[in-house]
Motif scaffolding. Structure first.
Motif, PDB file in Angstrom:
ATOM      1  N   GLU A 571       0.725  -1.202  -0.078  1.00 47.13           N
ATOM      2  CA  GLU A 571      -0.033   0.123   0.058  1.00 47.13           C
ATOM      3  C   GLU A 571       1.063   1.420  -0.105  1.00 47.13           C
ATOM      4  N   ASN A 572       2.020   1.059   0.580  1.00 48.68           N
ATOM      5  CA  ASN A 572       2.664   2.406   0.802  1.00 48.68           C
ATOM      6  C   ASN A 572       4.251   2.035   1.052  1.00 48.68           C
ATOM      7  N   PRO A 573       4.621   1.426  -0.221  1.00 47.35           N
ATOM      8  CA  PRO A 573       6.149   1.004  -0.289  1.00 47.35           C
ATOM      9  C   PRO A 573       7.034   2.124   0.065  1.00 47.35           C
ATOM     10  N   VAL A 574       8.160   1.861   1.057  1.00 48.10           N
ATOM     11  CA  VAL A 574       9.518   2.733   0.998  1.00 48.10           C
ATOM     12  C   VAL A 574      10.464   2.455   0.037  1.00 48.10           C
ATOM     13  N   GLY A 575      10.978   3.549  -0.589  1.00 44.18           N
ATOM     14  CA  GLY A 575      11.788   3.313  -1.357  1.00 44.18           C
ATOM     15  C   GLY A 575      11.313   2.975  -2.776  1.00 44.18           C
ATOM     16  N   GLU A 576      11.951   2.928  -3.968  1.00 42.67           N
ATOM     17  CA  GLU A 576      11.408   2.774  -4.993  1.00 42.67           C
ATOM     18  C   GLU A 576      12.033   1.466  -5.881  1.00 42.67           C
ATOM     19  N   GLN A 577      12.942   0.894  -5.063  1.00 43.12           N
ATOM     20  CA  GLN A 577      13.908  -0.199  -5.618  1.00 43.12           C
ATOM     21  C   GLN A 577      13.337  -1.362  -4.800  1.00 43.12           C
ATOM     22  N   ASN A 578      12.142  -1.783  -4.675  1.00 40.91           N
ATOM     23  CA  ASN A 578      12.118  -3.076  -4.159  1.00 40.91           C
ATOM     24  C   ASN A 578      11.869  -4.375  -5.031  1.00 40.91           C
ATOM     25  N   ASP A 579      12.656  -5.280  -4.991  1.00 35.71           N
ATOM     26  CA  ASP A 579      12.779  -6.377  -5.944  1.00 35.71           C
ATOM     27  C   ASP A 579      11.334  -7.103  -6.115  1.00 35.71           C
ATOM     28  N   TYR A 580      10.714  -7.294  -5.151  1.00 35.53           N
ATOM     29  CA  TYR A 580       9.656  -8.190  -5.094  1.00 35.53           C
ATOM     30  C   TYR A 580       8.109  -7.429  -5.348  1.00 35.53           C
ATOM     31  N   ASP A 581       7.271  -8.322  -5.597  1.00 34.62           N
ATOM     32  CA  ASP A 581       5.731  -8.014  -5.854  1.00 34.62           C
ATOM     33  C   ASP A 581       5.278  -8.192  -4.618  1.00 34.62           C
ATOM     34  N   GLU A 583       2.048  -8.179  -3.418  1.00 37.21           N
ATOM     35  CA  GLU A 583       1.080  -8.913  -3.749  1.00 37.21           C
ATOM     36  C   GLU A 583       0.998 -10.528  -3.788  1.00 37.21           C
ATOM     37  N   ARG A 584       1.917 -10.837  -5.052  1.00 41.72           N
ATOM     38  CA  ARG A 584       2.302 -12.195  -4.886  1.00 41.72           C
ATOM     39  C   ARG A 584       2.866 -13.022  -3.522  1.00 41.72           C
ATOM     40  N   TYR A 585       3.674 -12.091  -3.149  1.00 44.95           N
ATOM     41  CA  TYR A 585       4.415 -12.671  -1.774  1.00 44.95           C
ATOM     42  C   TYR A 585       3.362 -12.818  -0.783  1.00 44.95           C
ATOM     43  N   ALA A 586       2.487 -12.109  -0.404  1.00 48.69           N
ATOM     44  CA  ALA A 586       1.330 -12.244   0.597  1.00 48.69           C
ATOM     45  C   ALA A 586       0.371 -13.309  -0.095  1.00 48.69           C
ATOM     46  N   GLY A 587       0.409 -13.753  -1.330  1.00 47.66           N
ATOM     47  CA  GLY A 587      -0.542 -14.572  -1.873  1.00 47.66           C
ATOM     48  C   GLY A 587      -0.077 -15.830  -1.413  1.00 47.66           C
ATOM     49  N   VAL A 588       1.321 -16.249  -1.347  1.00 50.69           N
ATOM     50  CA  VAL A 588       1.673 -17.567  -1.296  1.00 50.69           C
ATOM     51  C   VAL A 588       1.334 -17.689   0.220  1.00 50.69           C
ATOM     52  N   LEU A 589       1.705 -16.744   0.847  1.00 53.53           N
ATOM     53  CA  LEU A 589       1.621 -16.877   2.405  1.00 53.53           C
ATOM     54  C   LEU A 589       0.165 -17.428   2.666  1.00 53.53           C
ATOM     55  N   GLU A 590      -0.579 -16.752   1.989  1.00 57.31           N
ATOM     56  CA  GLU A 590      -2.232 -17.005   2.344  1.00 57.31           C
ATOM     57  C   GLU A 590      -2.733 -18.177   1.857  1.00 57.31           C
ATOM     58  N   LEU A 591      -2.225 -18.711   0.735  1.00 55.74           N
ATOM     59  CA  LEU A 591      -2.194 -20.002   0.275  1.00 55.74           C
ATOM     60  C   LEU A 591      -1.746 -20.972   1.413  1.00 55.74           C
ATOM     61  N   LEU A 592      -0.700 -20.746   1.570  1.00 51.17           N
ATOM     62  CA  LEU A 592       0.156 -21.635   2.801  1.00 51.17           C
ATOM     63  C   LEU A 592      -0.664 -21.652   3.871  1.00 51.17           C
ATOM     64  N   ARG A 593      -1.071 -20.663   4.456  1.00 50.84           N
ATOM     65  CA  ARG A 593      -1.906 -20.754   5.736  1.00 50.84           C
ATOM     66  C   ARG A 593      -3.478 -21.543   5.473  1.00 50.84           C
ATOM     67  N   GLU A 594      -3.801 -21.321   4.392  1.00 55.59           N
ATOM     68  CA  GLU A 594      -4.980 -22.102   4.178  1.00 55.59           C
ATOM     69  C   GLU A 594      -4.758 -23.786   4.184  1.00 55.59           C
ATOM     70  N   LYS A 595      -3.640 -23.942   3.294  1.00 55.53           N
ATOM     71  CA  LYS A 595      -3.526 -25.377   2.862  1.00 55.53           C
ATOM     72  C   LYS A 595      -2.890 -26.047   3.996  1.00 55.53           C
ATOM     73  N   SER A 596      -1.966 -25.386   4.806  1.00 54.86           N
ATOM     74  CA  SER A 596      -1.323 -26.054   6.162  1.00 54.86           C
ATOM     75  C   SER A 596      -2.046 -26.181   7.142  1.00 54.86           C
ATOM     76  N   ASP A 597      -3.229 -25.486   7.251  1.00 53.62           N
ATOM     77  CA  ASP A 597      -4.150 -25.353   8.366  1.00 53.62           C
ATOM     78  C   ASP A 597      -3.416 -24.786   9.562  1.00 53.62           C
ATOM     79  N   TRP A 598      -3.040 -23.655   9.097  1.00 52.16           N
ATOM     80  CA  TRP A 598      -1.924 -23.164  10.172  1.00 52.16           C
ATOM     81  C   TRP A 598      -2.455 -23.120  11.577  1.00 52.16           C
ATOM     82  N   ASN A 599      -3.575 -22.820  11.617  1.00 57.42           N
ATOM     83  CA  ASN A 599      -4.185 -22.565  13.188  1.00 57.42           C
ATOM     84  C   ASN A 599      -4.315 -23.875  13.887  1.00 57.42           C
TER      85      ASN A 599
END
Ligand code: FES
Ligand code: FES
Lengths: 750, 154
Positions: A571-581, A583-599
């Motif tokens: 939403e509000n990135p610091v700096g202009e040169q961040n290598d990663y996306d 949203e995609r990064y959060a996407g894998v974590l969300e998928l993982l949380r669901e598939k691993s039954d994290w809680n």
């Protein structure tokens, strides 16, 4: 449909004037390498082939032969690359045979296996190769049937014209199609219309592998071929002084003992010419066992090297490297790393005012992580076949980047580069090691010296003690927390021997107002090279362990803690040169949380989570450990990956499983130490590799479904597993693990 | 130098060589059967596994002089056409990555199943622990061994 110019891959569309007859086949019959089909499914080979472009030819009976351009080392591109061509060509997969393209700079550009770049860089050229051939078949049919090309459709290798009810198999039109000019632009399929891509297809080489057919570099045979082995200095920091070859030469079956020098004086090295021992002795004889016996009789004197600097023309331009003299030891390495860690490093990135944030912090957490040198230990040791005759050379070698070693071979032999023909047999593993093909140069020089076809074979000991290791690294992380335990600043200082592992612009950079990244390095004469996800393979473990500890100190769930940071970065990135996306990064974590039954942590296991971005892809793991008699047992790993479109899902899953297992092995046991320049491990009785009993009992791999063009796959799941192991071990033992290897006790095997 | 008559994959083969030569190199260099792989030379990796009278042995530590008339089976001779239950299970699961270790894995697994047609997970691990797979295909190997066990028992 996407209209796309073929000129992007123009040079990849060169057609040879004569019909291809199977490439520059020296010893293997690649074409016999039909896929894993039942007998009935194997079509008769055609009487005539028609070459459509450098990636494919069509037989008069409809069999399509697809050349896979990059070398294969287990990532299964010999299946997935042809799948991409077949998709756009619109043929039935069962009519495809796969051939390994030889080295051919003009036709295939950079034939590079490494950096998880294969599918990513070939995605478009391979699609165009298939689509343009299809276009030519359509044009040939339009001509033959005198109907507009637009009215012709294709399906499963058959051309149709609906209104005239005409149809023809590709094989029937191939001869005419091959005469048609390669189109300037072609239409590519929409992702939703894919029939082959995205569906699991069996490894085309599996049948040959399980029946033990010759296919690896080490399997290469040629009439009159001699076997060569090398003797290299026993320690880094040493070189050849003199050799007394009399005793070795007198041994049965021995043809010659020769000293070779890999680089001509004044030769400017490229980035993959790394070689700690450019002056070595080679023993050449009739058979491996005879050469091994003679090797023991060799009397060689070695001498210390003098310090030197050299200019390397690498990918990042010219770089000067300083190589110190002396015999290095792990104890002194450790002391130097501690020293450099405690001094200010070179600032690579600074956001906000980290000094102030740390000064005002209610709490500072500081942790130091380290990891040792690692040997690649490909199961197939380094080897190469070479036959130099006059100013021509034939090479067949397991090699990741043929394109980059040809100039070195040409210079060493003193012959033109275009006189070198090279085949790339399957590699028995690479992991980065076979990107440094000094062994191919050595084989060529030996062949030239003894004037015979030669297969150079490294013993396991030669292989493990030759260098090109994963560097030793160390990183110190500091976090500033405010009164409410919110993370206000992060400071990372990382370095290594001889390179820094730092990626200053990766997560969590961009998610923090105050951020400082520094690096340092220590020169060494121990050679290093790319090792599955270079630098990331250390940084991920350090960073993800640290974030776990910070999350805990903040009283937050470790996945939610990362997601909160990613939200900020999005939403509000610091700096202009961040290598990663973010949203995609959060996407894998969300998928993982669901598939691993994290809680819902299952009973009796301890869970660790970790995520990382590298090679343009995102991977995250949840790892469950159970302690058994004080030893960790990995019960299960759940993995989520976003690597864009997955061409061959089961093969990608296999690779992810391998990366996970490999990572657990290296996190638990991987280590190479040195004493007075001598590697302290020479073979698997000392170098502990992961074995079945330590491998995860279960692995589950999930891919984020999207229509993004494919990004890296072979490496991304590897780095984060180190963090998952460390974080699960903490849960299991109550102790944080900062120094790899984490499990040092030796298991008895064999 | 000494000459030996070896029984390899059901065929008699004559070789004349140094009697200390390990079977691994006899097979690879002299008989030209290269399916049996070299990985360590010191019986630590299992890449060179063959069957000697049906038992899995590391051929890198097996001098040719010790063979006598025992029957040698290599990966090339495990089945007529790659249709041994273990090979079929390997294909079904699509086990290999680089593939280099797999001949040795298959030879160890097929010897295990002959002696113990219904191995437990622990028994599979114990039998297979001498075979290193650098690519990390262990979870698939274990699955394939179980499938092979079930299919052979069916
Ligand atoms: S080569 Fe025989 S066990 Fe490794
Ligand atoms: S598949 Fe590569 S070593 Fe096992």
């Amino acid at each position: 449909m996407t209209l796309i110019k073929t000129k992007i891959g123009r040079r990849a569309f060169i057609r040879t004037t004569t019909l291809a007859s199977g490439g520059l086949v020296l010893g293997f019959n690649w074409l016999a390498s039909c896929k894993n089909k039942t007998e009935e499914e194997i079509l008769a080979m055609p009487k005539e082939w028609f070459e459509m472009n450098s990636y494919l030819k069509i037989g008069d009976n409809g069999v399509v032969s697809i050349y896979t351009p990059n070398p294969e080392f287990g990532q299964n591109i010999r299946t997935s690359m042809p799948m991409i061509v077949a998709e756009e060509l619109d043929i039935d997969w069962k009519n495809v045979v796969v051939e390994q393209a030889p080295y051919h700079a003009e036709k295939y550009g950079m034939q590079f296996t490494g950096g998880s770049r294969g599918i990513m860089t070939r995605w478009e050229p391979l699609r165009m190769a298939g689509a343009s051939a299809r276009h030519m078949l359509v044009a040939a049919a339009a001509e033959a049937w005198q109907v507009p090309a637009e009215e012709i459709t294709t399906e499963n290798g058959v051309l149709y014209h609906k209104t005239s009810e005409k149809s023809a198999a590709y094989g029937e039109m191939a001869s005419a199609a091959a005469k048609i000019t390669i189109p300037e632009d072609v239409q590519l399929k929409e992702v939703r219309d894919f029939k082959i891509i995205g569906k699991s297809h069996k490894n085309v080489d599996a049948k040959r592998i399980v029946t033990g057919e010759p296919m690896f570099g080490l399997d290469y045979q040629k009439e009159g071929m001699l076997i060569a082995m090398i003797e290299h200095p026993p320690a880094f920091g040493m070189t050849l002084k003199s050799v007394d070859n009399s005793a070795a030469k007198a041994m049965p079956g021995i043809k010659d003992v020769v000293a070779i020098k890999s680089f001509k004086d004044g030769y400017e090295k490229g980035g993959f010419d790394t070689n700690a021992f450019p002056e070595i002795v080679a023993i050449v004889g009739n058979s491996t066992w005879e050469v091994l016996q003679a090797k023991k009789k060799l009397k060689v004197e070695w001498k210390p090297i003098a310090a030197y600097s050299e200019t390397i023309a690498g990918f990042r331009g010219k770089e000067t490297k300083n190589i110190p003299a002396g015999l290095e030891s792990s104890a002194s390495h450790k002391a130097k790393m501690e020293e450099l860690s405690s001094r200010p490093g070179k600032i690579v990135r600074e956001d906000g005012d980290p000094a102030k944030a740390f000064k005002n912090a209610a709490k500072v957490i500081e942790r130091t992580y380290s990891a040792p040198f690692l040997a690649h230990n490909c199961m197939e040791p380094m080897n190469a076949f070479a036959h130099v005759e006059g100013d021509k050379a034939q090479i067949a070698a397991p090699i990741q980047i043929p394109s980059l070693i040809v100039p070195t071979i040409a210079s060493g032999l003193g012959i033109p580069a275009e006189n070198i023909a090279m085949e790339m047999p399957r590699m028995g593993g690479g992991f980065g090691r076979k990107a440094y093909a000094h062994y191919v140069v050595e084989a060529a020089l030996i062949s030239q010296k003894v004037n015979a076809p030669v297969k150079l074979v490294y013993t396991r000991e030669d292989d493990m003690t030759n260098g090109i290791y994963r560097p030793a690294y160390q990183a110190t992380y500091r976090a500033a927390l405010d009164q409410n335990n919110n993370l206000t600043a992060l400071h990372v200082k990382a370095g290594g021997i001889p390179e820094s592992p730092l990626f200053a612009n990766r997560f969590p950079a961009g998610a923090l107002d105050n951020y400082l990244a520094e690096e340092w390095s220590i020169d060494s004469n121990i050679t290093i090279g790319a090792f599955r996800a270079p630098r990331s393979n250390f940084m991920a473990g350090a960073e993800q362990s640290f974030l776990d500890e910070v999350a805990e100190a903040s009283g937050k769930d470790p996945i939610q803690f990362r997601l909160d940071l990613l939200k900020r970065a999005k939403e509000n990135p610091v700096g202009e040169q961040n290598d990663y996306d973010a949203e995609r990064y959060a996407g894998v974590l969300e998928l993982l949380r669901e598939k691993s039954d994290w809680n819902q942590t299952p009973a009796n296991v301890h869970r660790g989570v970790s995520a990382y971005f590298c090679h343009n892809s995102y991977a995250a793991h949840v790892l469950d450990i159970r302690m058994e008699e004080g030893k960790p047992v990995v019960e299960k790993v759940v993995c989520a990956i976003d690597c864009g479109i997955v061409v061959n899902p089961d093969a990608a899953t296999n690779m992810a499983e391998g990366a996970i297992t490999d990572g657990i092995g290296n996190a638990f046991f991987g280590e190479l130490t040195f004493k007075d320049g001598v590697p302290q491990k020479t073979n698997f009785h000392q170098y502990q590799m992961i074995r079945m009993s330590d491998a995860p009992k279960e692995i589950e791999v999930h891919f984020v479904a999207n229509e993004i063009a494919p990004t890296g796959m072979g490496e991304p799941p590897f780095p984060p597993i180190f963090g998952a192991v460390a974080n699960a071990l903490y849960k299991a033992t109550g102790q944080r693990h900062y120094r790899q290897p984490f499990v040092t006790e030796k298991q008895i095997v064999g | 130098m000494a000459s030996f008559t070896l029984n390899i994959n059901g065929t008699k083969q004559e070789v004349d060589l140094d009697p200390t030569t390990p079977m691994l190199w006899v097979l690879r260099d002299h008989i030209k059967l290269v399916g049996t792989k070299y990985g360590c030379g010191i019986a630590q990796c299992g890449a060179c596994t063959i069957h000697l009278d049906g038992n899995a042995v590391r051929s890198c530590q097996l001098p040719v002089s010790s063979i006598g008339d025992k029957e040698i089976t290599t990966i090339e001779g495990l089945s007529e056409n790659g249709n041994h239950p273990v090979q079929k299970a390997w294909l079904e699961i699509d086990v290999p990555q680089c593939g280099y270790c797999q001949a040795g894995q298959i030879m160890t697994a097929s010897a295990l199943l002959k002696q113990n047609p219904n191995p437990s997970d622990t028994e599979i691990e114990t039998a297979m622990n001498g075979n290193i797979c650098r690519c990390g295909t262990y979870t698939r190997i274990k699955k394939a061994v179980k499938i092979a066990a079930n299919s052979a028992n069916a």
